[in-house]
Design a protein around this motif. Structure first.
Motif, PDB file in Angstrom:
ATOM      1  N   MET A 115       4.116 -27.357  38.344  1.00 50.07           N
ATOM      2  CA  MET A 115       4.684 -28.955  38.489  1.00 50.07           C
ATOM      3  C   MET A 115       3.647 -29.843  37.767  1.00 50.07           C
ATOM      4  O   MET A 115       2.187 -29.653  38.062  1.00 50.07           O
ATOM      5  CB  MET A 115       4.814 -28.962  39.791  1.00 50.07           C
ATOM      6  CG  MET A 115       5.294 -30.677  40.244  1.00 50.07           C
ATOM      7  SD  MET A 115       5.128 -31.110  42.004  1.00 50.07           S
ATOM      8  CE  MET A 115       5.634 -32.853  41.750  1.00 50.07           C
ATOM      9  N   ALA A 116       4.076 -30.725  36.835  1.00 47.11           N
ATOM     10  CA  ALA A 116       3.187 -31.563  36.221  1.00 47.11           C
ATOM     11  C   ALA A 116       3.893 -32.893  36.214  1.00 47.11           C
ATOM     12  O   ALA A 116       5.125 -33.067  36.235  1.00 47.11           O
ATOM     13  CB  ALA A 116       3.048 -31.096  34.952  1.00 47.11           C
ATOM     14  N   VAL A 117       3.204 -34.030  35.937  1.00 43.96           N
ATOM     15  CA  VAL A 117       3.746 -35.323  35.968  1.00 43.96           C
ATOM     16  C   VAL A 117       3.102 -35.904  34.646  1.00 43.96           C
ATOM     17  O   VAL A 117       2.045 -35.653  34.154  1.00 43.96           O
ATOM     18  CB  VAL A 117       3.348 -36.287  37.379  1.00 43.96           C
ATOM     19  CG1 VAL A 117       4.246 -35.649  38.434  1.00 43.96           C
ATOM     20  CG2 VAL A 117       1.965 -36.487  37.437  1.00 43.96           C
ATOM     21  N   PHE A 118       3.912 -36.853  34.081  1.00 47.53           N
ATOM     22  CA  PHE A 118       3.660 -37.669  32.713  1.00 47.53           C
ATOM     23  C   PHE A 118       4.124 -39.124  33.071  1.00 47.53           C
ATOM     24  O   PHE A 118       4.878 -39.512  33.896  1.00 47.53           O
ATOM     25  CB  PHE A 118       4.274 -37.197  31.785  1.00 47.53           C
ATOM     26  CG  PHE A 118       4.115 -35.796  31.416  1.00 47.53           C
ATOM     27  CD1 PHE A 118       3.074 -35.544  30.141  1.00 47.53           C
ATOM     28  CD2 PHE A 118       4.799 -34.550  32.095  1.00 47.53           C
ATOM     29  CE1 PHE A 118       3.135 -34.024  29.943  1.00 47.53           C
ATOM     30  CE2 PHE A 118       4.544 -33.278  31.434  1.00 47.53           C
ATOM     31  CZ  PHE A 118       3.569 -33.015  30.719  1.00 47.53           C
ATOM     32  N   ASP A 119       3.303 -39.956  32.497  1.00 49.60           N
ATOM     33  CA  ASP A 119       3.518 -41.510  32.623  1.00 49.60           C
ATOM     34  C   ASP A 119       4.380 -41.762  31.341  1.00 49.60           C
ATOM     35  O   ASP A 119       5.137 -42.783  31.481  1.00 49.60           O
ATOM     36  CB  ASP A 119       2.373 -42.300  32.604  1.00 49.60           C
ATOM     37  CG  ASP A 119       1.579 -42.224  31.378  1.00 49.60           C
ATOM     38  OD1 ASP A 119       2.063 -41.308  30.281  1.00 49.60           O
ATOM     39  OD2 ASP A 119       0.326 -42.628  31.197  1.00 49.60           O
ATOM     40  N   SER A 120       4.931 -40.833  30.510  1.00 44.49           N
ATOM     41  CA  SER A 120       5.837 -40.984  29.489  1.00 44.49           C
ATOM     42  C   SER A 120       6.662 -40.074  29.156  1.00 44.49           C
ATOM     43  O   SER A 120       6.425 -38.760  29.143  1.00 44.49           O
ATOM     44  CB  SER A 120       4.979 -41.236  28.073  1.00 44.49           C
ATOM     45  OG  SER A 120       5.847 -40.994  27.011  1.00 44.49           O
ATOM     46  N   PRO A 121       8.094 -40.319  29.255  1.00 42.93           N
ATOM     47  CA  PRO A 121       9.211 -39.021  29.231  1.00 42.93           C
ATOM     48  C   PRO A 121       8.961 -38.547  27.868  1.00 42.93           C
ATOM     49  O   PRO A 121       9.258 -37.366  27.528  1.00 42.93           O
ATOM     50  CB  PRO A 121      10.450 -39.792  29.294  1.00 42.93           C
ATOM     51  CG  PRO A 121      10.074 -41.043  29.130  1.00 42.93           C
ATOM     52  CD  PRO A 121       8.640 -41.515  29.517  1.00 42.93           C
ATOM     53  N   ASP A 122       8.456 -39.343  26.819  1.00 38.48           N
ATOM     54  CA  ASP A 122       8.502 -38.928  25.376  1.00 38.48           C
ATOM     55  C   ASP A 122       7.301 -37.923  25.437  1.00 38.48           C
ATOM     56  O   ASP A 122       7.820 -36.846  24.815  1.00 38.48           O
ATOM     57  CB  ASP A 122       8.207 -40.032  24.349  1.00 38.48           C
ATOM     58  CG  ASP A 122       9.071 -41.107  24.578  1.00 38.48           C
ATOM     59  OD1 ASP A 122      10.322 -41.032  23.785  1.00 38.48           O
ATOM     60  OD2 ASP A 122       8.981 -42.089  25.401  1.00 38.48           O
TER      61      ASP A 122
END
Length: 254
Positions: A137-144
């Motif tokens: 599971m990972a998170v990003f501050d940008s969908p791109d």
């Protein structure tokens, strides 16, 4: 009393009753009780007390916690203040392969998978929240950047091979405002991301409509990709814990 607690018909009836309650009726599975904080922390404690053996008491307890979790979400305690894109990955049919391959080959494969998929996540500003056996599971501050990481990770994975076996990976991306607690991320948006991944079948990359809408108009073209609407099989079970109007898209080569 103990005999009634273990009655399959009673347990089944309670599980069906949970489908009519607010919140996620799958609450209590390994995914929903992972991570610290809130209803999940209590759920883990309850799970240790009653064990993981199906029982009426277990279903009643998780039903109450399911409602509590839903109430927390409604008053905003399950929502964060910042929008992030959540990624879930999972290797297709990994458990079946692992049983026949043995522990040594399994460990070698998992190391190769980690080297293939985690650098693209870090290189694009993502953060691996947790590793779950054959997935992350990972998170990003940008969908791109999240979409770019997913594409590169799957390309890297094509070069991983152990004993003639090359794994396939499904990926799910959803953009929302989960709540960060103690290094973990909680909330309905996390559940949605996991369910989006599950729609990936035999190795597709899936996006929620929220992620697709959040992408810059030029991103998919620059990556040489397009999207196709996902249509759930008529015989497939309905997704639990997600909005009824959730729309999912499959990433495809443009």
């Amino acid at each position: 009393m103990n005999a009634a607690n273990q009655r399959p018909d009673l347990i089944d009836a309670l599980r069906k009753a949970r489908e009519q309650l607010p919140g996620d009726p799958a609450f209590g599975d390994p995914l929903s009780v992972s991570g610290p904080g809130g209803a999940r922390a209590v759920a883990r404690a309850a799970d240790r007390i009653v064990g993981d053996t199906p029982s009426a008491a277990r279903e009643i307890g998780f039903g109450a916690l399911q409602i509590w979790q839903a109430m927390l979400e409604r008053v905003g305690r399950g929502k964060g203040s910042e929008e992030v894109t959540v990624m879930f990955t999972d290797l297709v049919a990994f458990s079946k392969w692992s049983l026949s391959a043995g522990d040594g080959a399994t460990l070698e494969l998992l190391r190769g998978v980690a080297k293939a998929i985690e650098p693209p996540i870090a290189d694009r500003g993502g953060h691996v929240v947790k590793r779950m056996g054959d997935g992350v599971m990972a998170v990003f501050d940008s969908p791109d950047r999240a979409v770019g990481a997913a594409i590169q990770a799957k390309r890297n994975l094509e070069k991983v091979e152990v004993g003639g076996y090359t794994p396939r990976m499904r990926v799910g991306l959803h953009t929302g405002s989960p709540r960060e607690i103690g290094g973990d991320w909680l909330g309905v948006d996390v559940t949605i991301a996991a369910r989006v991944m599950e729609a990936g079948g035999n190795g597709h990359t899936m996006l929620s409509e929220a992620t697709l809408d959040a992408l810059r108009p030029e991103t998919l073209a620059q990556l040489g990709m397009g999207v196709k609407p996902y249509r759930r099989s008529f015989f497939a079970a309905p997704m639990s814990g997600v909005p009824e109007d959730l729309r999912i898209f499959r990433l495809s080569r443009g």
